[in-house]
Motif scaffolding. Structure first.
Motif, short mmCIF file in Angstrom:
data_model
loop_
_atom_site.label_atom_id
_atom_site.label_comp_id
_atom_site.label_asym_id
_atom_site.label_seq_id
_atom_site.Cartn_x
_atom_site.Cartn_y
_atom_site.Cartn_z
N ALA A 85 0.83 -1.21 0.00
CA ALA A 85 0.00 0.00 0.00
C ALA A 85 0.87 1.26 0.00
CB ALA A 85 -0.93 -0.01 1.21
N LEU A 86 1.99 1.23 0.71
CA LEU A 86 2.93 2.35 0.68
C LEU A 86 3.49 2.54 -0.72
CD1 LEU A 86 4.86 1.63 4.01
CD2 LEU A 86 3.57 3.72 3.54
N ARG A 87 3.86 1.46 -1.35
CA ARG A 87 4.43 1.54 -2.70
C ARG A 87 3.47 2.18 -3.69
NH1 ARG A 87 7.09 -3.90 -4.92
NH2 ARG A 87 7.66 -2.40 -6.54
N LYS A 88 2.19 1.87 -3.53
CA LYS A 88 1.17 2.33 -4.47
C LYS A 88 0.59 3.70 -4.10
CE LYS A 88 -0.16 -2.38 -5.73
NZ LYS A 88 -1.22 -3.43 -5.62
N GLY A 89 1.01 4.25 -2.96
CA GLY A 89 0.46 5.52 -2.52
C GLY A 89 -0.91 5.39 -1.89
N ALA A 90 -1.33 4.16 -1.58
CA ALA A 90 -2.63 3.93 -0.93
C ALA A 90 -2.53 4.09 0.59
CB ALA A 90 -3.15 2.54 -1.27
N LEU A 91 -1.31 4.14 1.11
CA LEU A 91 -1.06 4.38 2.53
C LEU A 91 0.02 5.45 2.61
CD1 LEU A 91 -1.33 3.65 5.57
CD2 LEU A 91 0.41 1.87 5.19
N TYR A 124 23.13 0.78 13.93
CA TYR A 124 22.91 2.18 13.56
C TYR A 124 24.00 2.74 12.65
CZ TYR A 124 18.61 2.68 16.13
OH TYR A 124 17.30 2.56 16.52
N ARG A 125 25.10 2.01 12.50
CA ARG A 125 26.09 2.43 11.50
C ARG A 125 25.56 2.23 10.08
NH1 ARG A 125 30.12 -0.04 14.88
NH2 ARG A 125 30.21 -1.89 13.53
N TRP A 126 24.59 1.35 9.92
CA TRP A 126 24.07 1.06 8.59
C TRP A 126 23.52 2.30 7.90
CZ3 TRP A 126 21.35 -4.02 6.94
CH2 TRP A 126 22.15 -5.12 7.25
N LYS A 127 22.95 3.21 8.65
CA LYS A 127 22.27 4.35 8.03
C LYS A 127 23.20 5.13 7.09
CE LYS A 127 19.80 8.65 9.01
NZ LYS A 127 19.26 9.55 10.06
N THR A 128 24.42 5.36 7.53
CA THR A 128 25.36 6.16 6.72
C THR A 128 26.38 5.31 5.99
OG1 THR A 128 26.73 6.49 8.69
CG2 THR A 128 25.13 8.21 8.17
N ALA A 129 26.44 4.01 6.28
CA ALA A 129 27.36 3.11 5.60
C ALA A 129 26.83 2.79 4.20
CB ALA A 129 27.51 1.82 6.41
N PRO A 130 27.68 2.28 3.32
CA PRO A 130 27.22 1.91 1.96
C PRO A 130 26.00 1.00 1.95
CG PRO A 130 29.61 1.92 2.03
CD PRO A 130 29.16 2.17 3.43
N ILE A 131 25.90 0.07 2.91
CA ILE A 131 24.73 -0.82 2.91
C ILE A 131 23.45 -0.04 3.17
CG2 ILE A 131 25.10 -1.42 5.36
CD1 ILE A 131 23.43 -3.56 2.58
N GLY A 132 23.50 0.93 4.08
CA GLY A 132 22.31 1.74 4.35
C GLY A 132 21.94 2.62 3.17
N GLN A 133 22.94 3.17 2.51
CA GLN A 133 22.69 4.01 1.34
C GLN A 133 22.06 3.19 0.21
OE1 GLN A 133 26.55 5.67 0.51
NE2 GLN A 133 26.62 6.80 2.45
N GLU A 134 22.50 1.94 0.08
CA GLU A 134 21.92 1.08 -0.96
C GLU A 134 20.49 0.67 -0.62
OE1 GLU A 134 23.37 -0.27 -4.17
OE2 GLU A 134 23.98 1.74 -3.63
N ILE A 135 20.23 0.41 0.66
CA ILE A 135 18.86 0.09 1.08
C ILE A 135 17.94 1.28 0.82
CG2 ILE A 135 17.41 -0.27 3.13
CD1 ILE A 135 19.63 -2.12 4.18
N THR A 136 18.41 2.47 1.17
CA THR A 136 17.63 3.69 0.92
C THR A 136 17.34 3.86 -0.56
OG1 THR A 136 18.53 4.79 2.88
CG2 THR A 136 17.62 6.21 1.15
N ARG A 137 18.37 3.71 -1.37
CA ARG A 137 18.22 3.87 -2.82
C ARG A 137 17.24 2.86 -3.39
NH1 ARG A 137 19.38 1.01 -6.74
NH2 ARG A 137 20.63 -0.45 -5.49
N LEU A 138 17.39 1.59 -2.98
CA LEU A 138 16.53 0.54 -3.50
C LEU A 138 15.07 0.75 -3.11
CD1 LEU A 138 16.18 -2.14 -4.98
CD2 LEU A 138 16.81 -3.32 -2.85
N LEU A 139 14.83 1.07 -1.85
CA LEU A 139 13.45 1.30 -1.40
C LEU A 139 12.82 2.47 -2.15
CD1 LEU A 139 13.62 0.75 2.47
CD2 LEU A 139 12.40 -0.64 0.80
N GLU A 140 13.58 3.54 -2.34
CA GLU A 140 13.02 4.69 -3.05
C GLU A 140 12.72 4.35 -4.51
OE1 GLU A 140 14.94 8.42 -2.47
OE2 GLU A 140 14.81 8.31 -0.28
N SER A 141 13.53 3.49 -5.09
CA SER A 141 13.26 3.08 -6.48
C SER A 141 11.99 2.25 -6.57
CB SER A 141 14.44 2.28 -7.03
OG SER A 141 14.49 0.96 -6.49
N LYS A 142 11.58 1.67 -5.43
CA LYS A 142 10.35 0.87 -5.37
C LYS A 142 9.17 1.66 -4.81
CE LYS A 142 12.53 -2.85 -6.73
NZ LYS A 142 12.30 -3.44 -8.08
N GLY A 143 9.38 2.96 -4.55
CA GLY A 143 8.27 3.81 -4.13
C GLY A 143 8.10 4.02 -2.65
#
Length: 337
Positions: A85-91, A124-143
């Motif tokens: 629902a988040l991906r589709k903008g329904a939530l 909490y290091r994940w947020k600014t580490a490459p793995i966190g940046q990739e998770i952020t990028r991937l999620l945003e590409s999925k909406g």
């Protein structure tokens, strides 16, 4: 008698009313969904309190232009429906474990991978580490956009048997909580059963599962001490951590004015201190609560983590890396964080 002053006042009144009407029309209500129990004030499941704190902060920052309704306990939609629902903008918003998106986005299974994260500092290091940046990028590409990074540790509650090491789960029916946790438990000889955390109580009650792994907060909020005799709790370390952020539909976020986007991001980041502090407090409260209920409680330390790490590496990690070149890349980044 009509004076110039009263005439001007009469002309001004419709203009003032028009501005007020426009202000009211600009106010928008957003929905936040999660599947955890509701709370009252400073009492109850901190994840619901976190959502309500976020709502209050954004309302204040936007001077009421953004208002919120919080729907706990899957009262708005079913648990596994929230991410789609988040991906589709329904939530608009949801506090959702990112591993629940693993069926659609395999890389997200990494966010509840056994023994890949073993303490809060690393998490909490994940947020600014490459793995966190990739998770952020991937999620945003999925909406979907991460608004608040929040991690939880947890433990294993069991009805019939004390669990300290992987071989102790042999023959048990275990709720693992994620695809990768299930793979690890199967490798250790357990039968793995999948369900969201809000269904564990009934499963334990009926014997559909005899042990369950879930966050410290869920172990308490869903009153699993009532049906268990043993607990393996997080201590100085834990063999699993769960990423449970406040998420927002990227379409909804992109449609906001810049000042409202800034308010959402500022409120979300501000809450991360509360999320970590309360998660760590709940790990300690879990031990106290279950001991008071008469359970046998053991706490994890670094030495206890190694056997779980070994089984996870040879089963869940291996399976995850083999799924695609991208999952293999994500696993390497996680190991480096």
């Amino acid at each position: 008698m009509l004076t110039r002053r009263t005439a001007l006042a009469g002309l001004a009144a419709p203009a003032v009313l028009g501005l007020a009407a426009k202000a009211r029309a600009a106010t928008r209500t957003f929905r936040i969904s999660h599947h955890y129990p509701g709370s009252t004030g400073d009492e109850g499941d901190f994840r619901d309190r976190m959502c309500r704190r976020f709502a209050a902060s954004v309302e204040k920052r936007t001077e009421g232009a953004m208002r919120f309704e919080v729907y706990p306990g899957s009262s708005l939609m079913k648990t596994f429906a929230q991410f789609d629902a988040l991906r589709k903008g329904a939530l608009d918003f949801g506090l959702v474990p990112t591993t629940y998106a693993g069926g659609q986005i395999p890389e997200m299974n990494l966010t509840f991978m056994p023994a890949i994260v073993t303490n809060y500092d690393q998490a909490y290091r994940w947020k600014t580490a490459p793995i966190g940046q990739e998770i952020t990028r991937l999620l945003e590409s999925k909406g979907v956009k991460i608004i608040t990074w929040m991690w939880e540790s947890g433990g294993i509650a069991a009805r019939d048997k004390r669990i300290l090491k992987p071989s102790d789960v042999s023959g048990l029916k275990v709720r693992g909580g994620s695809r990768e946790m299930d793979i690890m438990f199967k490798a250790a000889g357990a039968g793995a059963i999948s369900m969201p955390s809000n269904e564990i109580y009934l499963a334990l009650q009926t014997g559909a599962v005899t042990a369950c792994a879930t966050s410290s907060t869920s172990l308490m909020s869903f009153r699993l001490n009532e049906l268990s005799k043993y607990l393996l709790a997080p201590g100085s370390s834990s063999f699993f951590f769960i990423l449970e952020p406040i998420l927002m539909s990227k379409d909804i976020f992109d449609g906001l004015p810049k000042e409202q986007q800034d308010a959402v991001l500022a409120a979300g980041e501000e809450l991360e201190t509360f999320g970590r502090k309360t998660s760590e407090e709940d790990d300690k409260l879990l031990v106290e609560t279950f001991r008071k209920s008469g359970l046998t409680v053991d706490t994890m330390d670094e030495a206890m983590i190694q056997p779980w790490h070994d089984v996870a590496r040879d089963s869940a990690w291996k399976d995850f890396a083999a799924r695609s070149s991208e999952t293999a890349r994500f696993l390497k980044l996680a190991e480096q964080a």
